[in-house]
Design an enzyme around this catalytic site. Structure first.
Site, PDB file in Angstrom:
ATOM      1  CE1 TYR A 167     -42.344  27.451 -33.968  1.00 33.87           C
ATOM      2  CE2 TYR A 167     -43.140  25.858 -32.369  1.00 33.87           C
ATOM      3  CZ  TYR A 167     -42.521  27.061 -32.658  1.00 33.87           C
ATOM      4  OH  TYR A 167     -42.079  27.868 -31.653  1.00 33.87           O
ATOM      5  CG  PHE A 177     -40.379  33.738 -36.510  1.00 33.18           C
ATOM      6  CD1 PHE A 177     -41.017  33.288 -35.364  1.00 33.18           C
ATOM      7  CD2 PHE A 177     -41.036  33.620 -37.728  1.00 33.18           C
ATOM      8  CE1 PHE A 177     -42.277  32.712 -35.421  1.00 33.18           C
ATOM      9  CE2 PHE A 177     -42.305  33.056 -37.792  1.00 33.18           C
ATOM     10  CZ  PHE A 177     -42.922  32.589 -36.641  1.00 33.18           C
ATOM     11  CG  ASP A 178     -39.595  29.868 -32.153  1.00 33.79           C
ATOM     12  OD1 ASP A 178     -38.541  29.323 -31.783  1.00 33.79           O
ATOM     13  OD2 ASP A 178     -40.628  29.893 -31.449  1.00 33.79           O
ATOM     14  CB  ILE A 197     -51.311  33.724 -32.822  1.00 35.25           C
ATOM     15  CG1 ILE A 197     -50.773  32.583 -33.683  1.00 35.25           C
ATOM     16  CG2 ILE A 197     -50.190  34.433 -32.087  1.00 35.25           C
ATOM     17  CD1 ILE A 197     -49.796  33.032 -34.772  1.00 35.25           C
ATOM     18  CE1 TYR A 223     -47.246  36.279 -30.870  1.00 36.75           C
ATOM     19  CE2 TYR A 223     -46.356  35.557 -32.982  1.00 36.75           C
ATOM     20  CZ  TYR A 223     -46.678  35.283 -31.661  1.00 36.75           C
ATOM     21  OH  TYR A 223     -46.423  34.053 -31.134  1.00 36.75           O
ATOM     22  CG  PHE A 240     -46.440  28.762 -37.887  1.00 38.79           C
ATOM     23  CD1 PHE A 240     -45.532  28.777 -36.840  1.00 38.79           C
ATOM     24  CD2 PHE A 240     -47.296  29.845 -38.048  1.00 38.79           C
ATOM     25  CE1 PHE A 240     -45.482  29.843 -35.961  1.00 38.79           C
ATOM     26  CE2 PHE A 240     -47.261  30.913 -37.178  1.00 38.79           C
ATOM     27  CZ  PHE A 240     -46.338  30.915 -36.127  1.00 38.79           C
TER      28      PHE A 240
END
Length: 568
Positions: A167, A177-178, A197, A223, A240
């Site tokens: 992802y 962010f990731d 999540i 979150y 995502f």
């Protein structure tokens, strides 16, 4: 919508210009949309929550009075319910994520004639320079957009499945962010067990291996108010872009898909058999990890005895020679959570395309099938016979290894002399001249585990045989045998001129007479004159060039255990 806002802006600009000339006061908010993204899937509306950055300045002198940038934290609020000054509630309407706009708010829509806490003076016109970062609503659900999907989809993900996926994670504004790609490893987890999540647990359901989708998760399914460390800010919508690499369930067994099954399969593999097969090994997304074809060598192993992974031990049972099948093996029947170094990731489903070359059991005898037998079959091949035969030698997949047709003349051998492999020796025994056979020889009766000169290791061999000539033989160590009782007494019968001595010429004439009358047999395949001379020399014990009666002895006199197959 852009047209409507632009029209509003034009009216507001005209109003500002007119009112300023006459009274110096604004009557409504002025919005300058000076940077609008090309794509705007959603605009701010009443009751939406938003997250945005802003700089606040006074219209009169441009002096800054507040800034979310300076605080290092975006501002979060709900629009249209009086939680903002009226001018901002109006000025933020219709805004897109990543849009920049300048909102000019007159005092009566801001802090009026009172001002605010010594920061905002009375009757101040305020200018907000805004960058919108996020929009969500309490009614929002997880959004799923399928980008690509494989044509074939054997199964889709369900709760309790274990998945492996790549992802890229971004905020709604596009800020990354990731990324699993950056770590060069998939994200591996169970679905529906609270390990993810809530929005991701929902967004990954119903996916096929190889499918790509975009999953948009509102903050309250991500979150929420706390965010996630320094990576995800509070109340952030997450986007995502997901590629599903693998899926299995802990209850899964191997899945077998038959590709090709030969006709006339009379025997299938079972536990204890030894098999030779080719394979291509891939993961479920098609990425290759191993191939016997690239090594140009079959994989050889016993079945059901723990020499291969448990799933393969199961998959190799019940196959025919020449069969092709695809086998999917879940990780708990393969290499489990640990994988194998850099070759097999942890928890990977393995897909093998298998082609069975041959198999056998260590207890197998040779198999003989007579394909043609002459009507007149009174004499058959046996030990010590000299035979001439034609053959084709192939592997069980039809690959031709050797053929007597490739030679200048047919092959010749003496049975029982250990000049051919044991299985071929047996396959050539008991044949009539003109008879044809198909003979299957297991490796322990062929070339064994090591193979030989073009014959692979542990290969089952298939021979097509035809017996062309047969010369009956004599036992090992003998040059001549009697087929009937020898003359009694022998020496007078051998002494053709009755002169009490037998030279080589007379001895030769006597032996050839016995052969021609079918009373005796010389060793086939050896020069006749050489054999007879050797026999003569064995009897001419004083080496004077003649045999006398006292010198003559039968081999049966020297070796009493031999019966009727005696050498002079």
């Amino acid at each position: 919508m852009d047209f409507v806002v632009s029209s509003v802006f034009l009216c507001l600009f005209v109003t500002l210009f007119t009112v300023t000339c006459s009274s110096g006061m604004l009557v409504d908010v002025v919005v300058d949309r000076y940077d609008i993204p090309k794509v705007c899937p959603r605009e701010v509306k009443t009751e939406d929550f938003i997250r945005y950055h802003f700089n606040g300045t006074f219209y009169a002198d441009g002096k800054k009075f507040d800034s979310s940038h300076d605080r290092g934290k975006a501002f979060i609020s709900q629009v249209g319910l009086g939680r903002l000054i009226t001018g901002m509630d109006r000025g933020l309407q219709g805004m897109c994520v990543n849009e920049r706009r300048r909102i000019t708010v007159p005092p009566h829509l801001a802090y009026g004639s009172i001002g605010a806490g010594g920061v905002i003076p009375p009757d101040a016109v305020l200018v907000y320079d805004v960058l919108l970062l996020d929009i969500w609503n309490t009614e929002d659900k997880v959004q799923i957009r399928t980008m690509s999907k494989p044509a074939a989809c054997n199964r889709t993900t369900v709760a309790s499945d274990f998945v492996r996926y790549h992802y890229n994670g971004t905020l709604l504004s596009g800020e990354a962010f990731d990324s699993s790609y950056m770590r060069n490893t998939t994200y591996d987890t169970y679905l529906g067990k609270g390990d993810l999540i809530k929005g991701m647990d929902e967004g990954l359901l119903g996916m096929c291996v190889g499918e790509r989708r975009v999953i948009i998760v509102p903050p309250f399914l991500a979150y929420g108010e706390n965010g996630y460390g320094s990576l995800v800010p509070p109340q952030a919508t997450l986007v995502f872009e997901v590629l599903l690499v693998d899926v299995f369930n802990p209850k899964d067994e191997i899945i077998v898909e038959l590709k090709e099954v030969p006709e006339g399969c009379i025997r299938r593999t079972k536990i204890g058999d030894f098999i030779r097969y080719h394979y291509n090994g891939t993961f479920q997304d098609g990425t290759a990890f191993d191939s016997s074809y690239q090594r140009n060598s079959t994989y050889n192993t016993y079945i059901g005895m723990g020499y291969v992974i448990r799933g393969m031990d199961k998959a190799l049972q019940g196959l025919c020679i020449g069969e092709k099948r695809t086998v999917r093996i879940p990780p708990h029947l393969a290499y489990g959570e640990e994988g194998v170094g850099d070759l097999i990731p942890g928890s990977a489903v393995l897909v093998f395309d298998i082609h069975v070359i041959d198999f056998h059991n260590p207890k197998d005898p040779i198999q003989i099938k007579v394909t043609h037998k002459p009507r007149d079959c009174t004499m058959t091949s046996e030990a010590d016979d000299l035979i001439q035969y034609r053959y084709n030698c192939s592997l069980m997949d039809g690959t031709l290894l050797y053929s007597s047709d490739q030679q200048d003349s047919p092959s010749t051998t003496t049975l029982g002399a250990n000049k051919v492999i044991l299985g071929l020796e047996e396959g050539l025994s008991g044949m009539c001249v003109g008879e044809r056979r198909e003979v299957v020889i297991p490796p322990h009766l062929g070339h064994g585990e090591n193979g030989a000169g073009g014959v692979p290791r542990s290969a089952v061999l298939f021979f097509e045989l035809e017996l062309l000539e047969l010369q009956k033989g004599v036992p090992e160590g003998y040059m001549f045998v009697w087929l009937d009782d020898s003359p009694e007494p022998l020496f007078p019968a051998m002494d053709l001129n009755s002169d009490k001595e037998v030279p080589l010429e007379e001895f030769t004439s006597f032996i050839m007479t016995q052969v021609n009358e079918g009373k005796g047999r010389l060793r086939p395949g050896v020069d006749t004159s050489s054999i007879i001379k050797d026999m003569f020399n064995n009897q001419d014990r004083n080496k004077d060039g003649k045999i006398v009666e006292d010198e003559l002895k039968l081999k049966q006199d020297e070796e009493p255990e031999q019966v009727r197959r005696d050498e002079l």
